[in-house]
Design an enzyme around this catalytic site. Structure first.
Site, PDB file in Angstrom:
ATOM      1  N   GLN A 186       0.671   5.575  12.502  1.00  0.00           N
ATOM      2  CA  GLN A 186       0.809   6.289  11.256  1.00  0.00           C
ATOM      3  C   GLN A 186       2.278   6.574  10.949  1.00  0.00           C
ATOM      4  OE1 GLN A 186      -2.225   6.232  12.625  1.00  0.00           O
ATOM      5  NE2 GLN A 186      -2.495   5.381  10.608  1.00  0.00           N
ATOM      6  N   GLY A 187       2.676   6.272   9.712  1.00  0.00           N
ATOM      7  CA  GLY A 187       4.049   6.529   9.303  1.00  0.00           C
ATOM      8  C   GLY A 187       4.961   5.328   9.414  1.00  0.00           C
ATOM      9  N   ASP A 188       4.469   4.217   9.999  1.00  0.00           N
ATOM     10  CA  ASP A 188       5.312   3.034  10.194  1.00  0.00           C
ATOM     11  C   ASP A 188       5.112   1.960   9.123  1.00  0.00           C
ATOM     12  OD1 ASP A 188       6.578   3.969  12.511  1.00  0.00           O
ATOM     13  OD2 ASP A 188       4.903   3.366  13.747  1.00  0.00           O
ATOM     14  N   SER A 189       4.141   2.144   8.244  1.00  0.00           N
ATOM     15  CA  SER A 189       3.840   1.127   7.232  1.00  0.00           C
ATOM     16  C   SER A 189       5.103   0.610   6.554  1.00  0.00           C
ATOM     17  CB  SER A 189       2.915   1.711   6.165  1.00  0.00           C
ATOM     18  OG  SER A 189       1.606   1.827   6.624  1.00  0.00           O
ATOM     19  N   HIS A 199       0.819  -1.220   0.000  1.00  0.00           N
ATOM     20  CA  HIS A 199       0.000   0.000   0.000  1.00  0.00           C
ATOM     21  C   HIS A 199       0.851   1.269   0.000  1.00  0.00           C
ATOM     22  CE1 HIS A 199       0.224  -0.258   4.567  1.00  0.00           C
ATOM     23  NE2 HIS A 199       0.401   1.037   4.390  1.00  0.00           N
ATOM     24  N   ASP A 242      -0.002  -7.782   1.655  1.00  0.00           N
ATOM     25  CA  ASP A 242       0.492  -6.399   1.625  1.00  0.00           C
ATOM     26  C   ASP A 242       2.021  -6.362   1.621  1.00  0.00           C
ATOM     27  OD1 ASP A 242       0.551  -3.659   1.712  1.00  0.00           O
ATOM     28  OD2 ASP A 242      -0.139  -3.476   3.785  1.00  0.00           O
TER      29      ASP A 242
END
Length: 278
Positions: free
Chosen positions: A232-235, A83, A137
């Site tokens: 948020q931001g760790d994907s 993603h 993913d």
């Protein structure tokens, strides 16, 4: 998904609902969904296989334009979340349209200039990625030059079932939101989490607009009482057990909530796919 939200806002793109976020980076300087909550500082000297994905044109100059995490698994190979290469994250249909898209290695503090910013020569995004469930993913980045010697970490294989047992202690790494309120970290952080049984993960995520837990390609981890998680931001960042890469930060409902552990791509389930593109 866990992307950084600041960059997305700055780029004037629609955000995912707060309840279910892909774990990519910050609002002004980042761009995908997920950050480390309940963690402590660490460094790329200690964990040289943790890298950052960046684009200043998309996510701003602050924090080197970081929007997702990644993991070096070979001399020129980085794995991350599929993603992170979607239109929602990048704002374009083809990653090549972002001429400043880079993988940053060796930079603990994203406000500094340490390490190198490496160009991408190829990206394979899993065609089996299901955006409705978030299954599969994973993406594989091929760099146009080699990483420093010793920068790669080994991937868990299908035979490594002990690494996924309920109660196993793990560490998750990233530059993401440290509070769940958009407070993105400048420097790399790590948080201890516990691997949960598939039955626990399925109970938390039986199926909704957020996603559906699919044990064949997912795992979940967190803290029984909450307080430790990716955000948020760790994907695309790493979940590590005993020196092996077992998971990639993928998605979840909120951050660090006791009833909703973080969901990760199960690396042992995709290791063979990754190997085909190394």
């Amino acid at each position: 998904m866990r992307f950084p939200f600041r960059a997305v806002i700055a780029a004037a793109v629609a955000l995912l609902p707060a309840a279910a976020v892909p774990l990519a980076g910050p609002a002004t300087p980042a761009a995908a969904n997920g950050v480390i909550i309940g963690g402590t500082p660490t460094s790329t000297d200690q964990e040289p296989w943790v890298v950052a994905l960046s684009s200043r044109s998309r996510f701003g100059a602050a924090r080197s334009g970081q929007f997702c995490g990644g993991v070096a698994v070979g001399p020129r190979t980085v794995v991350t979340a599929a993603h992170c290469f979607g239109r929602e994250a990048l704002g374009v249909s083809d990653w090549r349209q972002l001429s400043d898209l880079r993988v940053i290695e060796g930079r603990t503090d994203l406000t500094g200039e340490a390490g190198e910013e490496l160009r991408l020569s190829d990206v394979w995004v899993n065609p089996g990625f299901d955006a409705s469930t978030n299954a599969g993913d994973v993406a594989v980045i091929t760099l146009d030059q080699a990483l420093p010697s010793g920068a790669a970490i080994g991937m868990a294989q299908p035979s490594d079932t002990a690494l996924y047992q309920d109660g196993t202690q793990a560490e998750v790494y990233g530059w993401g939101d440290t509070t769940g309120r958009g407070d993105y970290a400048d420097s790399l952080r790590a948080a201890p989490v516990t691997v949960f049984a598939d039955t626990t993960c399925e109970k938390a995520y039986p199926g909704s607009s957020d996603g559906t837990y699919v044990r064949a390609t997912m795992m979940c981890a967190g803290a029984p009482a909450g307080g430790h998680d990716a955000c948020q931001g760790d994907s695309g960042g790493p979940l590590v057990v005993a020196g092996r890469l077992v998971g990639l930060v993928s998605w979840g409902s909120g951050c660090a909530q006791a009833a909703y552990p973080g969901v990760y791509t199960r690396v042992s389930a995709v290791a063979a796919l990754v190997a085909q593109h190394m």
